[in-house]
Motif scaffolding. Structure first.
Motif, PDB file in Angstrom:
ATOM      1  N   ALA A   1     100.845  33.210  46.683  1.00  0.00           N
ATOM      2  CA  ALA A   1     102.119  33.937  46.681  1.00  0.00           C
ATOM      3  C   ALA A   1     102.505  34.354  45.262  1.00  0.00           C
ATOM      4  O   ALA A   1     103.015  35.466  45.047  1.00  0.00           O
ATOM      5  CB  ALA A   1     103.222  33.074  47.303  1.00  0.00           C
ATOM      6  N   GLU A   2     102.262  33.478  44.287  1.00  0.00           N
ATOM      7  CA  GLU A   2     102.573  33.815  42.887  1.00  0.00           C
ATOM      8  C   GLU A   2     101.680  34.956  42.405  1.00  0.00           C
ATOM      9  O   GLU A   2     102.126  35.829  41.668  1.00  0.00           O
ATOM     10  CB  GLU A   2     102.434  32.588  41.990  1.00  0.00           C
ATOM     11  N   PHE A   3     100.415  34.956  42.798  1.00  0.00           N
ATOM     12  CA  PHE A   3      99.525  36.061  42.426  1.00  0.00           C
ATOM     13  C   PHE A   3     100.049  37.364  43.031  1.00  0.00           C
ATOM     14  O   PHE A   3     100.126  38.387  42.344  1.00  0.00           O
ATOM     15  CB  PHE A   3      98.090  35.816  42.904  1.00  0.00           C
ATOM     16  N   ALA A   4     100.404  37.326  44.304  1.00  0.00           N
ATOM     17  CA  ALA A   4     100.902  38.520  44.994  1.00  0.00           C
ATOM     18  C   ALA A   4     102.180  39.041  44.339  1.00  0.00           C
ATOM     19  O   ALA A   4     102.378  40.261  44.241  1.00  0.00           O
ATOM     20  CB  ALA A   4     101.133  38.228  46.469  1.00  0.00           C
ATOM     21  N   ALA A   5     103.035  38.140  43.865  1.00  0.00           N
ATOM     22  CA  ALA A   5     104.273  38.551  43.189  1.00  0.00           C
ATOM     23  C   ALA A   5     103.986  39.305  41.898  1.00  0.00           C
ATOM     24  O   ALA A   5     104.854  40.004  41.377  1.00  0.00           O
ATOM     25  CB  ALA A   5     105.149  37.334  42.905  1.00  0.00           C
TER      26      ALA A   5
ATOM     27  N   GLN B   1      90.998  27.887  34.584  1.00  0.00           N
ATOM     28  CA  GLN B   1      89.915  28.466  33.800  1.00  0.00           C
ATOM     29  C   GLN B   1      89.973  29.984  33.888  1.00  0.00           C
ATOM     30  O   GLN B   1      90.501  30.538  34.852  1.00  0.00           O
ATOM     31  CB  GLN B   1      88.557  27.982  34.315  1.00  0.00           C
ATOM     32  N   ALA B   2      89.417  30.644  32.892  1.00  0.00           N
ATOM     33  CA  ALA B   2      89.320  32.100  32.871  1.00  0.00           C
ATOM     34  C   ALA B   2      87.856  32.490  32.741  1.00  0.00           C
ATOM     35  O   ALA B   2      87.089  31.830  32.035  1.00  0.00           O
ATOM     36  CB  ALA B   2      90.101  32.673  31.693  1.00  0.00           C
ATOM     37  N   VAL B   3      87.500  33.558  33.431  1.00  0.00           N
ATOM     38  CA  VAL B   3      86.146  34.112  33.358  1.00  0.00           C
ATOM     39  C   VAL B   3      86.291  35.606  33.116  1.00  0.00           C
ATOM     40  O   VAL B   3      87.090  36.265  33.785  1.00  0.00           O
ATOM     41  CB  VAL B   3      85.361  33.871  34.672  1.00  0.00           C
ATOM     42  N   ARG B   4      85.508  36.124  32.170  1.00  0.00           N
ATOM     43  CA  ARG B   4      85.528  37.566  31.887  1.00  0.00           C
ATOM     44  C   ARG B   4      84.251  38.211  32.392  1.00  0.00           C
ATOM     45  O   ARG B   4      83.183  37.608  32.330  1.00  0.00           O
ATOM     46  CB  ARG B   4      85.662  37.805  30.379  1.00  0.00           C
ATOM     47  N   ARG B   5      84.404  39.480  32.855  1.00  0.00           N
ATOM     48  CA  ARG B   5      83.237  40.218  33.334  1.00  0.00           C
ATOM     49  C   ARG B   5      83.568  41.712  33.328  1.00  0.00           C
ATOM     50  O   ARG B   5      84.570  42.123  33.913  1.00  0.00           O
ATOM     51  CB  ARG B   5      82.894  39.761  34.752  1.00  0.00           C
ATOM     52  N   ASP B   6      82.752  42.499  32.663  1.00  0.00           N
ATOM     53  CA  ASP B   6      82.860  43.961  32.706  1.00  0.00           C
ATOM     54  C   ASP B   6      84.278  44.481  32.455  1.00  0.00           C
ATOM     55  O   ASP B   6      84.785  45.311  33.210  1.00  0.00           O
ATOM     56  CB  ASP B   6      82.358  44.498  34.057  1.00  0.00           C
ATOM     57  N   GLY B   7      84.933  43.998  31.425  1.00  0.00           N
ATOM     58  CA  GLY B   7      86.268  44.478  31.083  1.00  0.00           C
ATOM     59  C   GLY B   7      87.377  43.960  31.976  1.00  0.00           C
ATOM     60  O   GLY B   7      88.509  44.428  31.919  1.00  0.00           O
ATOM     61  N   ALA B   8      87.071  42.966  32.803  1.00  0.00           N
ATOM     62  CA  ALA B   8      88.059  42.368  33.701  1.00  0.00           C
ATOM     63  C   ALA B   8      88.007  40.850  33.539  1.00  0.00           C
ATOM     64  O   ALA B   8      87.097  40.311  32.909  1.00  0.00           O
ATOM     65  CB  ALA B   8      87.769  42.757  35.151  1.00  0.00           C
TER      66      ALA B   8
ATOM     67  N   PHE C   1      89.241  39.681  40.145  1.00  0.00           N
ATOM     68  CA  PHE C   1      88.865  40.168  38.828  1.00  0.00           C
ATOM     69  C   PHE C   1      89.705  41.415  38.582  1.00  0.00           C
ATOM     70  O   PHE C   1      89.717  42.329  39.408  1.00  0.00           O
ATOM     71  CB  PHE C   1      87.371  40.509  38.750  1.00  0.00           C
ATOM     72  N   SER C   2      90.427  41.434  37.470  1.00  0.00           N
ATOM     73  CA  SER C   2      91.322  42.554  37.187  1.00  0.00           C
ATOM     74  C   SER C   2      91.289  42.880  35.702  1.00  0.00           C
ATOM     75  O   SER C   2      91.314  41.972  34.853  1.00  0.00           O
ATOM     76  CB  SER C   2      92.755  42.195  37.593  1.00  0.00           C
ATOM     77  N   SER C   3      91.291  44.163  35.395  1.00  0.00           N
ATOM     78  CA  SER C   3      91.373  44.587  33.992  1.00  0.00           C
ATOM     79  C   SER C   3      92.732  44.214  33.395  1.00  0.00           C
ATOM     80  O   SER C   3      92.849  44.028  32.187  1.00  0.00           O
ATOM     81  CB  SER C   3      91.130  46.093  33.868  1.00  0.00           C
ATOM     82  N   ARG C   4      93.741  44.055  34.245  1.00  0.00           N
ATOM     83  CA  ARG C   4      95.068  43.638  33.765  1.00  0.00           C
ATOM     84  C   ARG C   4      95.058  42.220  33.217  1.00  0.00           C
ATOM     85  O   ARG C   4      95.905  41.857  32.402  1.00  0.00           O
ATOM     86  CB  ARG C   4      96.088  43.759  34.903  1.00  0.00           C
ATOM     87  N   LEU C   5      94.101  41.404  33.660  1.00  0.00           N
ATOM     88  CA  LEU C   5      94.008  40.025  33.178  1.00  0.00           C
ATOM     89  C   LEU C   5      93.102  39.878  31.961  1.00  0.00           C
ATOM     90  O   LEU C   5      93.059  38.814  31.348  1.00  0.00           O
ATOM     91  CB  LEU C   5      93.515  39.107  34.300  1.00  0.00           C
ATOM     92  N   ALA C   6      92.392  40.933  31.603  1.00  0.00           N
ATOM     93  CA  ALA C   6      91.479  40.860  30.459  1.00  0.00           C
ATOM     94  C   ALA C   6      92.190  40.446  29.170  1.00  0.00           C
ATOM     95  O   ALA C   6      91.661  39.602  28.428  1.00  0.00           O
ATOM     96  CB  ALA C   6      90.746  42.190  30.284  1.00  0.00           C
TER      97      ALA C   6
ATOM     98  N   ASP D   1     101.357  41.413  41.739  1.00  0.00           N
ATOM     99  CA  ASP D   1     100.493  42.503  42.216  1.00  0.00           C
ATOM    100  C   ASP D   1      99.011  42.217  42.008  1.00  0.00           C
ATOM    101  O   ASP D   1      98.241  43.100  41.634  1.00  0.00           O
ATOM    102  CB  ASP D   1     100.875  43.840  41.571  1.00  0.00           C
ATOM    103  N   LEU D   2      98.624  40.976  42.243  1.00  0.00           N
ATOM    104  CA  LEU D   2      97.219  40.572  42.174  1.00  0.00           C
ATOM    105  C   LEU D   2      96.827  39.955  43.509  1.00  0.00           C
ATOM    106  O   LEU D   2      97.605  39.192  44.092  1.00  0.00           O
ATOM    107  CB  LEU D   2      96.996  39.518  41.085  1.00  0.00           C
ATOM    108  N   SER D   3      95.658  40.279  43.968  1.00  0.00           N
ATOM    109  CA  SER D   3      95.177  39.571  45.151  1.00  0.00           C
ATOM    110  C   SER D   3      94.502  38.289  44.672  1.00  0.00           C
ATOM    111  O   SER D   3      94.155  38.147  43.503  1.00  0.00           O
ATOM    112  CB  SER D   3      94.223  40.444  45.961  1.00  0.00           C
ATOM    113  N   GLY D   4      94.349  37.369  45.591  1.00  0.00           N
ATOM    114  CA  GLY D   4      93.707  36.108  45.267  1.00  0.00           C
ATOM    115  C   GLY D   4      92.876  35.640  46.430  1.00  0.00           C
ATOM    116  O   GLY D   4      92.915  36.224  47.515  1.00  0.00           O
ATOM    117  N   ASP D   5      92.106  34.598  46.191  1.00  0.00           N
ATOM    118  CA  ASP D   5      91.307  34.035  47.261  1.00  0.00           C
ATOM    119  C   ASP D   5      91.162  32.545  47.046  1.00  0.00           C
ATOM    120  O   ASP D   5      91.557  32.002  46.021  1.00  0.00           O
ATOM    121  CB  ASP D   5      89.942  34.713  47.353  1.00  0.00           C
ATOM    122  N   GLU D   6      90.625  31.906  48.048  1.00  0.00           N
ATOM    123  CA  GLU D   6      90.378  30.468  47.977  1.00  0.00           C
ATOM    124  C   GLU D   6      88.978  30.183  48.489  1.00  0.00           C
ATOM    125  O   GLU D   6      88.429  30.951  49.282  1.00  0.00           O
ATOM    126  CB  GLU D   6      91.402  29.708  48.805  1.00  0.00           C
ATOM    127  N   GLY D   7      88.408  29.115  47.996  1.00  0.00           N
ATOM    128  CA  GLY D   7      87.077  28.718  48.433  1.00  0.00           C
ATOM    129  C   GLY D   7      86.854  27.244  48.146  1.00  0.00           C
ATOM    130  O   GLY D   7      87.607  26.626  47.397  1.00  0.00           O
TER     131      GLY D   7
END
Length: 189
Positions: free
Chosen positions: A54-58, A29-36, A79-84, A60-66
């Motif tokens: 690891a794929e996110f890091a490759a 899923q994708a979520v948009r917020r404030d240009g990101a 959340f990244s403007s690069r993914l907008a 240059d994106l950080s990621g998290d889990e929950g």
């Protein structure tokens, strides 16, 4: 089959942000917020969590889990403007829809396989879809066929929704495209 790499294999090119569209082709899923934007997917196995981070890091994106509501783990990018632009191409309002001209390539297929690929009983490999993304299913099936991987749609009652790839030739092509399995992977073509 030869051990020679295909020019189309994932190992033959650098990781790209566009590869993350493979998550959206599947149950992501994708979520948009404030240009990101943020991309996320629910997975059940820890190897998938580690591989996605690891794929996110490759890229240059950080990621998290929950913890996910119910079972599984939500793995997501920051959340990244690069993914907008990726989210903008895939979302019509809040509804996920493949963009016109979307092409599944080695990178996006690899991300889809990491997030939601499972070996079938008997020969075959199932690329799972989002259970609430019914409006995307036929378009995603067409892009799989265009990538040289025609597949059979499997409904909810048959361990889907998803697309099952079954012939030896198609499975070999999928393996060639997605590359080597991530560490500790238990479901890989």
């Amino acid at each position: 089959m030869s051990d020679q790499l295909s020019l189309f294999a994932v190992e033959m090119r650098a990781p790209a942000l566009a590869d993350l569209q493979g998550l959206l082709a599947g149950p992501g899923q994708a979520v948009r917020r404030d240009g990101a934007a943020r991309l996320s997917v629910i997975v059940a196995e820890q190897w998938r969590v580690a591989a996605l981070l690891a794929e996110f890091a490759a890229r240059d994106l950080s990621g998290d889990e929950g913890a996910a509501d119910g079972e599984g783990v939500v793995v997501g990018t920051e959340f990244s403007s690069r993914l907008a632009p990726v989210a903008a191409h895939w979302l019509r309002g809040a509804v996920k829809q493949p963009p016109t001209g979307f092409v599944l390539d080695a990178g996006s297929l690899r991300l889809w396989a990491i997030a939601a690929g499972v070996a079938c009983e008997g020969p075959g490999y199932l690329l799972r879809l989002g259970p609430t993304d019914e409006s995307t299913w036929s378009a995603i099936g067409a892009t799989l066929a265009a990538a040289g991987l025609p597949a059979t749609f499997v409904g909810v009652r048959a361990d889907g929704p998803g697309f099952r790839i079954t012939s030896r030739r198609r499975l070999a092509r999928l393996r060639e495209l997605v590359g080597d399995p991530p560490p500790d992977a238990t479901d890989w073509p």
